[in-house]
Structure formats: C-alpha cells, structure tokens
Design a protein around this motif. Structure first.
Motif, PDB file in Angstrom:
ATOM      1  N   ALA A  38       2.881  -8.211  -3.068  1.00  0.00           N
ATOM      2  CA  ALA A  38       1.988  -8.239  -4.222  1.00  0.00           C
ATOM      3  C   ALA A  38       1.346  -6.870  -4.454  1.00  0.00           C
ATOM      4  N   ARG A  39       0.998  -6.176  -3.393  1.00  0.00           N
ATOM      5  CA  ARG A  39       0.356  -4.873  -3.545  1.00  0.00           C
ATOM      6  C   ARG A  39       1.323  -3.817  -4.049  1.00  0.00           C
ATOM      7  N   ILE A  40       2.571  -3.861  -3.568  1.00  0.00           N
ATOM      8  CA  ILE A  40       3.567  -2.914  -4.075  1.00  0.00           C
ATOM      9  C   ILE A  40       3.858  -3.197  -5.547  1.00  0.00           C
ATOM     10  N   LYS A  41       3.989  -4.474  -5.896  1.00  0.00           N
ATOM     11  CA  LYS A  41       4.213  -4.830  -7.295  1.00  0.00           C
ATOM     12  C   LYS A  41       3.056  -4.357  -8.163  1.00  0.00           C
ATOM     13  N   ALA A  42       1.827  -4.492  -7.651  1.00  0.00           N
ATOM     14  CA  ALA A  42       0.653  -4.059  -8.409  1.00  0.00           C
ATOM     15  C   ALA A  42       0.696  -2.555  -8.665  1.00  0.00           C
ATOM     16  N   MET A  43       1.162  -1.792  -7.701  1.00  0.00           N
ATOM     17  CA  MET A  43       1.292  -0.340  -7.887  1.00  0.00           C
ATOM     18  C   MET A  43       2.331  -0.026  -8.967  1.00  0.00           C
ATOM     19  N   ILE A  44       3.396  -0.819  -9.010  1.00  0.00           N
ATOM     20  CA  ILE A  44       4.431  -0.607 -10.027  1.00  0.00           C
ATOM     21  C   ILE A  44       3.890  -0.955 -11.408  1.00  0.00           C
ATOM     22  N   VAL A  45       3.215  -2.098 -11.496  1.00  0.00           N
ATOM     23  CA  VAL A  45       2.658  -2.532 -12.782  1.00  0.00           C
ATOM     24  C   VAL A  45       1.625  -1.533 -13.294  1.00  0.00           C
ATOM     25  N   ALA A  46       0.823  -0.977 -12.382  1.00  0.00           N
ATOM     26  CA  ALA A  46      -0.220  -0.023 -12.771  1.00  0.00           C
ATOM     27  C   ALA A  46       0.337   1.351 -13.120  1.00  0.00           C
ATOM     28  N   GLY A  47       1.616   1.569 -12.819  1.00  0.00           N
ATOM     29  CA  GLY A  47       2.222   2.860 -13.110  1.00  0.00           C
ATOM     30  C   GLY A  47       2.108   3.862 -11.989  1.00  0.00           C
ATOM     31  N   ASP A  48       1.525   3.453 -10.862  1.00  0.00           N
ATOM     32  CA  ASP A  48       1.430   4.361  -9.717  1.00  0.00           C
ATOM     33  C   ASP A  48       2.806   4.627  -9.108  1.00  0.00           C
ATOM     34  N   LEU A  49       3.699   3.669  -9.270  1.00  0.00           N
ATOM     35  CA  LEU A  49       5.089   3.836  -8.852  1.00  0.00           C
ATOM     36  C   LEU A  49       5.961   3.556 -10.074  1.00  0.00           C
ATOM     37  N   ALA A  50       6.487   4.601 -10.667  1.00  0.00           N
ATOM     38  CA  ALA A  50       7.278   4.459 -11.882  1.00  0.00           C
ATOM     39  C   ALA A  50       8.720   4.115 -11.552  1.00  0.00           C
ATOM     40  N   PRO A  51       9.467   3.537 -12.499  1.00  0.00           N
ATOM     41  CA  PRO A  51      10.892   3.287 -12.265  1.00  0.00           C
ATOM     42  C   PRO A  51      11.608   4.566 -11.844  1.00  0.00           C
ATOM     43  N   GLY A  52      12.392   4.470 -10.788  1.00  0.00           N
ATOM     44  CA  GLY A  52      13.132   5.616 -10.298  1.00  0.00           C
ATOM     45  C   GLY A  52      12.373   6.501  -9.334  1.00  0.00           C
TER      46      GLY A  52
END
Length: 233
Positions: A9-23
């Motif tokens: 859930a925390r990793i997904k939250a970072m992706i949703v927030a844009g902290d981890l962008a696609p690629g």
C-alpha cells in the motif's frame, strides 16, 4: 493489515502521488525500507507481489523499476482469474463480455480494411478444419481478437482477452455438447463476418450479441447438467 500488505500500500501510494513515476527506478532497498518504515524482508515481499501484478518490473543486475503502468499491462495479471473461473463466476465474466464485445464488433465494421476481412475468412476456414476442441478454440480466439484489435484500443483488447481466455473457452465447449456447440459457432461466426463485410455496424452488433449469448447458454447448460457446481465433467 499484514506487513506485506502495508508495504504494498505504501509503495502504491508513492506511485499515485507521483513520487515514483512510470519507468523510474526504485531507491536502494535499505533506503526505501527506511523511507517507508519497513523491514527489508517486508519490502522484499511487497516488491515480489507488485512485480507479479506488473506494477513493478525487475531488471537483472540493474534494480527494480516502476512499470509503464499501462492499463492493458496491468490487466494481464487478471487472466488467471478467468482461467480458474467456473460455475456462476464464469457466467458473470461472460455477461460482461456480452456487454463489451458486440459494441466493439460494431465499431470494427467501419474500421476493418479489406485485407483484414480476408484474413478473418481464412481464420474461419481453418476453424472448420479443426480436428479437436483445442484447435477450434485457437481459431475462435484469433477471430474475435482480430476484430477487436481493429478498434485500436489495447485496453479493450486485453480486457476481452481476460474475460474469455483459452482455458475458459475450452472448458465451456467441453462442458456442452461439443460437436453441436462448434457447429453453431461456425454459423454464428459466418454471420458476424458477413455483417463486417457489409460494413453494417448494427447487424455486426446483433450477430456478435447472438454469438456471445449462445456461449452463455452452453455454459448454463453445463451448469444444469453438473448440478451447478462445475463445468469439468
């Protein structure tokens, strides 16, 4: 919530927030574990699970990255659910297919070029000469997929693949009176192709609706014969 679920859930939250962008590449394990307040074991389990879901991708010797996150890529992980679906669950998947596939077929009626229509005719010829249910299903999938691909929407194409996989189709045909079901399918496929050749979107929608509804009937017949428990007989 289990520790692995919390980590996911925390990793997904970072992706949703844009902290981890696609690629983008994930930080080193010890750094990311510290950022998320997780043990390295919990983080590893979460990464494995998210990799299986195609949210993350591991590159040997180069680290772990966020995938492209394209919807059709993420939908691939749902194919297993269709493969193992039986009984009422399989019927529900077919009902969703009946909502989507006829409309896609109607759209394709205006988009399929002449060479693709000829290819569809060749697929139907090969399906008629199929010696086994498995061979028929291979051509059946190719026929419907080629039509849907003409729409040019990879999300729609993948979703329809998920809703009716090869494993599920073989199970349904075998669970019905196979020879009779295949005979009806040939006629229904011919009706769909004629509608596409005529560029008649409304007729294509109707023909595809009749066909998918017939598959539902095969499935329901199998459920009735097996007492509503399974299609594998």
């Amino acid at each position: 919530m289990a520790l692995t679920d919390q980590a996911m859930a925390r990793i997904k939250a970072m992706i949703v927030a844009g902290d981890l962008a696609p690629g983008s590449r994930l930080p080193k394990e010890e750094i990311l574990a510290g950022q998320l307040g997780l043990s390295r074991n919990s983080l590893r389990e979460a990464v494995r699970a998210l990799t299986a879901m195609r949210i993350l991708v591991t590159r040997q010797g180069d680290g772990t990255y966020v995938s492209s996150l394209e919807p059709h890529l993420l939908l691939e992980s749902l194919s297993f659910a269709s493969d193992v679906s039986q009984g009422r669950t399989a019927l529900q998947l077919l009902q969703v297919r009946r909502v989507l596939e006829p409309q896609a077929t109607g759209l394709a009626a205006r988009l399929l070029p002449p060479e693709d229509l000829r290819e569809l005719g060749g697929i139907l010829e090969r399906s008629r000469s199929a010696a086994t249910v498995e061979e028929f299903v291979v051509q059946d999938i190719a026929f419907h997929l080629r039509i849907v691909e003409a729409v040019g929407n990879p999300v729609l194409s993948m979703l329809l693949r998920v809703l009716s996989t090869r494993t599920q189709r073989i199970r349904i045909v075998r669970g019905s009176q196979a020879s009779r079901a295949v005979e009806h399918a040939h006629r229904e496929h011919d009706d769909i192709l004629r509608a596409l050749q005529a560029r008649d979107a409304h007729l294509a929608v109707s023909a595809a609706t009749v066909h998918v509804a017939a598959v539902e009937q095969w499935l329901e017949a199998g459920l009735t014969e097996d007492g509503g428990c399974t299609l594998d007989g």
